[in-house]
Design an enzyme around this catalytic site. Structure first.
Site, PDB file in Angstrom:
ATOM      1  N   HIS A  10       8.052  -7.818  -3.563  1.00 19.36           N
ATOM      2  CA  HIS A  10       6.755  -8.220  -4.129  1.00 19.36           C
ATOM      3  C   HIS A  10       6.875  -9.583  -4.822  1.00 19.36           C
ATOM      4  O   HIS A  10       7.319  -9.638  -5.977  1.00 19.36           O
ATOM      5  CB  HIS A  10       6.280  -7.164  -5.140  1.00 19.36           C
ATOM      6  CG  HIS A  10       5.794  -5.926  -4.477  1.00 19.36           C
ATOM      7  ND1 HIS A  10       4.478  -5.715  -4.131  1.00 19.36           N
ATOM      8  CD2 HIS A  10       6.471  -4.824  -4.060  1.00 19.36           C
ATOM      9  CE1 HIS A  10       4.352  -4.539  -3.540  1.00 19.36           C
ATOM     10  NE2 HIS A  10       5.551  -3.984  -3.480  1.00 19.36           N
TER      11      HIS A  10
ATOM     12  N   LYS B  26      -6.542 -11.899 -18.919  1.00 17.85           N
ATOM     13  CA  LYS B  26      -6.868 -12.430 -20.251  1.00 17.85           C
ATOM     14  C   LYS B  26      -6.730 -13.951 -20.345  1.00 17.85           C
ATOM     15  O   LYS B  26      -7.613 -14.631 -20.858  1.00 17.85           O
ATOM     16  CB  LYS B  26      -5.940 -11.768 -21.276  1.00 17.85           C
ATOM     17  CG  LYS B  26      -6.348 -12.020 -22.692  1.00 17.85           C
ATOM     18  CD  LYS B  26      -7.437 -11.067 -23.058  1.00 17.85           C
ATOM     19  CE  LYS B  26      -7.904 -11.183 -24.462  1.00 17.85           C
ATOM     20  NZ  LYS B  26      -8.855 -10.098 -24.778  1.00 17.85           N
TER      21      LYS B  26
ATOM     22  N   GLY C 128       0.852  -1.190   0.000  1.00 19.13           N
ATOM     23  CA  GLY C 128       0.000   0.000   0.000  1.00 19.13           C
ATOM     24  C   GLY C 128       0.875   1.222   0.000  1.00 19.13           C
ATOM     25  O   GLY C 128       2.067   1.136   0.265  1.00 19.13           O
TER      26      GLY C 128
ATOM     27  N   GLU D 166       4.596 -11.313  -6.073  1.00 20.39           N
ATOM     28  CA  GLU D 166       3.576 -11.486  -7.121  1.00 20.39           C
ATOM     29  C   GLU D 166       4.010 -10.973  -8.485  1.00 20.39           C
ATOM     30  O   GLU D 166       3.419 -11.328  -9.489  1.00 20.39           O
ATOM     31  CB  GLU D 166       2.259 -10.814  -6.689  1.00 20.39           C
ATOM     32  CG  GLU D 166       2.256  -9.291  -6.646  1.00 20.39           C
ATOM     33  CD  GLU D 166       2.839  -8.690  -5.353  1.00 20.39           C
ATOM     34  OE1 GLU D 166       3.588  -9.399  -4.669  1.00 20.39           O
ATOM     35  OE2 GLU D 166       2.558  -7.519  -5.062  1.00 20.39           O
TER      36      GLU D 166
ATOM     37  N   CYS E 240       5.361  -6.172   1.547  1.00 20.12           N
ATOM     38  CA  CYS E 240       5.759  -4.756   1.521  1.00 20.12           C
ATOM     39  C   CYS E 240       5.114  -3.981   2.680  1.00 20.12           C
ATOM     40  O   CYS E 240       5.443  -4.223   3.831  1.00 20.12           O
ATOM     41  CB  CYS E 240       5.434  -4.172   0.149  1.00 20.12           C
ATOM     42  SG  CYS E 240       6.303  -2.635  -0.136  1.00 20.12           S
ATOM     43  N   TYR E 241       4.169  -3.082   2.398  1.00 20.84           N
ATOM     44  CA  TYR E 241       3.496  -2.371   3.499  1.00 20.84           C
ATOM     45  C   TYR E 241       2.841  -3.385   4.447  1.00 20.84           C
ATOM     46  O   TYR E 241       2.848  -3.206   5.667  1.00 20.84           O
ATOM     47  CB  TYR E 241       2.437  -1.425   2.918  1.00 20.84           C
ATOM     48  CG  TYR E 241       1.594  -0.715   3.955  1.00 20.84           C
ATOM     49  CD1 TYR E 241       2.121   0.318   4.723  1.00 20.84           C
ATOM     50  CD2 TYR E 241       0.262  -1.075   4.165  1.00 20.84           C
ATOM     51  CE1 TYR E 241       1.349   0.971   5.676  1.00 20.84           C
ATOM     52  CE2 TYR E 241      -0.517  -0.429   5.113  1.00 20.84           C
ATOM     53  CZ  TYR E 241       0.027   0.606   5.866  1.00 20.84           C
ATOM     54  OH  TYR E 241      -0.744   1.244   6.811  1.00 20.84           O
TER      55      TYR E 241
ATOM     56  N   SER F 267     -19.133  -8.713 -29.632  1.00 22.00           N
ATOM     57  CA  SER F 267     -18.286  -8.220 -30.725  1.00 22.00           C
ATOM     58  C   SER F 267     -17.619  -9.369 -31.470  1.00 22.00           C
ATOM     59  O   SER F 267     -17.087  -9.182 -32.552  1.00 22.00           O
ATOM     60  CB  SER F 267     -17.203  -7.316 -30.155  1.00 22.00           C
ATOM     61  OG  SER F 267     -16.249  -8.106 -29.463  1.00 22.00           O
ATOM     62  N   GLY F 268     -17.645 -10.554 -30.838  1.00 21.66           N
ATOM     63  CA  GLY F 268     -16.953 -11.676 -31.456  1.00 21.66           C
ATOM     64  C   GLY F 268     -15.541 -11.815 -30.921  1.00 21.66           C
ATOM     65  O   GLY F 268     -14.862 -12.790 -31.185  1.00 21.66           O
ATOM     66  N   GLY F 269     -15.075 -10.838 -30.135  1.00 20.09           N
ATOM     67  CA  GLY F 269     -13.763 -10.947 -29.495  1.00 20.09           C
ATOM     68  C   GLY F 269     -13.837 -11.957 -28.343  1.00 20.09           C
ATOM     69  O   GLY F 269     -14.917 -12.412 -27.975  1.00 20.09           O
ATOM     70  N   VAL F 270     -12.675 -12.281 -27.792  1.00 18.90           N
ATOM     71  CA  VAL F 270     -12.620 -13.303 -26.745  1.00 18.90           C
ATOM     72  C   VAL F 270     -13.475 -12.911 -25.534  1.00 18.90           C
ATOM     73  O   VAL F 270     -14.278 -13.707 -25.047  1.00 18.90           O
ATOM     74  CB  VAL F 270     -11.150 -13.523 -26.283  1.00 18.90           C
ATOM     75  CG1 VAL F 270     -11.091 -14.546 -25.160  1.00 18.90           C
ATOM     76  CG2 VAL F 270     -10.284 -13.956 -27.446  1.00 18.90           C
ATOM     77  N   ASP F 271     -13.335 -11.672 -25.085  1.00 20.60           N
ATOM     78  CA  ASP F 271     -13.994 -11.293 -23.832  1.00 20.60           C
ATOM     79  C   ASP F 271     -15.518 -11.318 -23.949  1.00 20.60           C
ATOM     80  O   ASP F 271     -16.198 -11.899 -23.110  1.00 20.60           O
ATOM     81  CB  ASP F 271     -13.530  -9.899 -23.371  1.00 20.60           C
ATOM     82  CG  ASP F 271     -12.011  -9.824 -23.282  1.00 20.60           C
ATOM     83  OD1 ASP F 271     -11.384 -10.892 -23.185  1.00 20.60           O
ATOM     84  OD2 ASP F 271     -11.469  -8.708 -23.315  1.00 20.60           O
ATOM     85  N   SER F 272     -16.035 -10.682 -24.995  1.00 21.58           N
ATOM     86  CA  SER F 272     -17.496 -10.652 -25.078  1.00 21.58           C
ATOM     87  C   SER F 272     -18.042 -12.043 -25.401  1.00 21.58           C
ATOM     88  O   SER F 272     -19.134 -12.397 -24.966  1.00 21.58           O
ATOM     89  CB  SER F 272     -17.986  -9.602 -26.067  1.00 21.58           C
ATOM     90  OG  SER F 272     -17.688  -9.976 -27.385  1.00 21.58           O
ATOM     91  N   SER F 273     -17.262 -12.856 -26.096  1.00 20.79           N
ATOM     92  CA  SER F 273     -17.735 -14.216 -26.394  1.00 20.79           C
ATOM     93  C   SER F 273     -17.793 -15.081 -25.134  1.00 20.79           C
ATOM     94  O   SER F 273     -18.759 -15.818 -24.924  1.00 20.79           O
ATOM     95  CB  SER F 273     -16.809 -14.898 -27.408  1.00 20.79           C
ATOM     96  OG  SER F 273     -16.824 -14.190 -28.621  1.00 20.79           O
TER      97      SER F 273
END
Ligand code: XMP
Length: 524
Positions: A183, A380, A58, A185, A85-86, A237-243
């Site tokens: 960190h 993603k 933080g 991560e 960290c914090y 839209s046919g993209g990965v996310d909206s599909s």
């Protein structure tokens, strides 16, 4: 269900920027986790019953007024803690150690050396400590801290140090409290994943009972609970996310979902038909709007890239608006927003290099009550994994990023039907050859673009004066910077030969060998 099925890790967020990245790393280790604000009380945490807690970093200093502190009672719950960290300084501060600011430490130091550490730092681990088992004794971690643990609390031992700082990591094995100043991560920490894995498995007793399949089931439950018997509208839209979003919603609420696919006529070869083939079967109500003519007439004579983007963005909204009016009131508008979009919109951009059009303007024109974004916390590659889990075809799940304005920004200058047809064919050839060579997974985005240049060539015995197609391929982590891909010459050769042979009106093929910056990924 066995009784280890519900293992959960709690990530307490103290305002750091990596909370979701930590969550993602925990999920990668096969453990379910949730991020909650640091204000969660000991009672609430007890009810949540995590097998371990991770305190994020933080921006605060533990002594600063209004800095974020946890409910002190959480240290008596008997739950293991990893402070990052914090979060590490909080552990030291609340359990009786002393944390000083970098300025104080510098003033007190005989050499006046700074204790601030930023960036990649050589770090020495005590590999007997459960947190560092399996890591080398020396490796690189990524630090970003000004404050410094001057005195560690009673019961704690030091288990990592750097050349500048003796207290890089602390541990109290009895109470199972661990803290690291770096960190784990982020990718720059060489053994960060192993360290988090050690915390989860060796210290918290995780069994690895979480998978994307569980996530899917949970997400479906949550969507059903939220939506009830109401209707949901999604712009596909046919993209990965909206599909993936459409597939998830369709599995969760079936009949109540309507997907509207605005085909602007600027998609790649066969793409619109593929989207229709998949979703006309999957979604109870699938509407494809063939709006090619409408978009092309608006784009006629327009050459300026930002103007093209604006026209396409606005036209998209108008078409969607008209469709949604036919549907009437819906309670929810669904969007395939994913976590990197959330971070990007939160940060704001210093300068608009290109105005990236998604469906940003939609909400105000649709009559709905609330937005739902079921992929909001996923990265993603996790979205792709969820898509597989939902049974979407691989070519859809692995689809490379494709800009909202589509081929319009890969045609330099005016967009016409003829140019679109040339570009579609050239682009399809490039993709076929890359796939054939087994290279699809090795580059992040690759495509053909149509330059606005015509040049002299020779075919048979005749002179030609035709278009030049440019090929582009980039390798990148985040699309903010990118390197051009070293595609083997033989593959480039096959692509070029096929394009000039198979695509009419093309007599020259160029390969773009500029990185970003100074170029951008797209040509416009
Ligand atoms: P640039 O060209 O800015 O591209 O280096 C970086 C990434 O963003 C995509 N891109 C867009 N995506 N609308 C989008 O939805 C746009 O107008 C747009 N312009 C670029 C590009 O494909 C690449 O992945």
């Amino acid at each position: 269900m066995n009784n280890t099925q519900n293992q959960k890790v709690l990530i307490l967020n103290f305002g750091g920027q990596y909370d979701q990245l930590i969550a993602r790393r925990v999920r990668e280790c096969g453990v379910y986790c949730e991020v909650h604000p640091y204000t969660m009380t000991a009672e609430e945490i007890k009810a949540f019953a995590p097998i371990g807690m991770i305190f994020t970093g933080g921006p605060d200093s533990v002594y600063a007024q209004n800095s974020c502190h946890p409910d002190e009672a959480i240290f008596s719950l008997g739950i293991p803690v990893l402070g990052i960290c914090y979060g590490c300084q909080l552990l030291a501060y609340h359990l009786g150690g002393i944390v000083t600011s970098a300025a104080e430490a510098e003033a007190e130091s005989e050499t006046h050396e700074t204790s601030r550490e930023y960036g990649k730092t050589v770090t020495y681990f005590d590999t007997e400590n459960p947190l560092f088992v399996g890591t080398p004794e020396t490796s690189v971690t990524w630090m970003s801290h000004g404050d410094y643990m001057k005195q560690v609390p009673a019961g704690f031992t030091l288990c990592a140090h750097s050349d500048k700082c003796p207290n890089v990591a602390i541990s109290d094995g009895k109470r199972r409290f661990y803290g690291v100043q770096f960190h784990p991560e982020v990718n720059h920490t060489q053994y960060g994943r192993e360290i988090l894995h050690n915390f989860l498995y060796r210290i918290c007793g995780a069994v690895g009972d979480w998978s994307m399949g569980n996530y899917k089931n949970l997400a479906i439950e949550q969507i059903r609970e939220k939506v009830g018997t109401e209707r949901v509208l999604l712009a596909l839209s046919g993209g990965v996310d909206s599909s993936v979003c459409a597939a998830l919603l369709s599995e969760a609420i079936g009949e109540q979902l309507t997907c509207v696919f605005v085909d602007h006529g600027l998609m790649r070869m066969n793409e619109g038909d593929q989207v229709e083939a998949v979703f006309s079967k999957r979604a109870a109500h699938f509407i494809r709007v063939n709006a090619e003519e409408r978009f092309l007439s608006k784009l006629a004579g327009v050459e300026e890239p930002e103007k093209k983007r604006k026209i396409i963005g606005e036209e998209f909204i108008r078409v969607f608006e008209a469709e949604s009016k036919k549907i009437g009131h819906v309670a929810f508008l669904a969007q395939g927003t994913i976590y990197p979009d959330v971070i990007e919109s939160g940060k704001g951009k210093a300068a608009t290099i290109k105005s990236h059009h998604n469906v940003g303007g939609l909400p105000s024109v649709v009559d709905f009550r609330e937005i739902i974004e079921p992929l909001r916390l996923l990265f993603k590659d996790e979205v792709r994994q969820l898509g597989r889990e939902l049974g979407l075809p691989e070519e859809l799940v692995m689809r490379q990023p494709f800009p909202g304005p589509g081929l319009a920004i890969r045609i330099i200058g005016e967009v016409t039907k003829e140019k679109l047809s040339i570009l579609r064919r050239a682009d399809a050839i490039m993709r076929e050859e890359i796939a054939e060579a087994g290279l699809s997974g090795t580059m992040n985005q690759y495509f053909a673009a149509l330059t606005n240049m015509r040049s002299v060539g020779v075919m048979g015995d005749g002179r030609t004066y035709d278009w030049a197609v440019a090929l582009r391929s980039v390798t990148t982590d985040d699309f903010m910077t990118a390197d051009w891909t070293r595609i083997p010459y033989e593959v480039l050769d096959r692509i070029s030969t096929r394009i000039v042979n198979e695509v009419p009106n093309v007599n020259r093929v160029l390969y773009d060998i500029t990185s970003k910056p100074p170029a951008t990924v797209e040509f416009e």
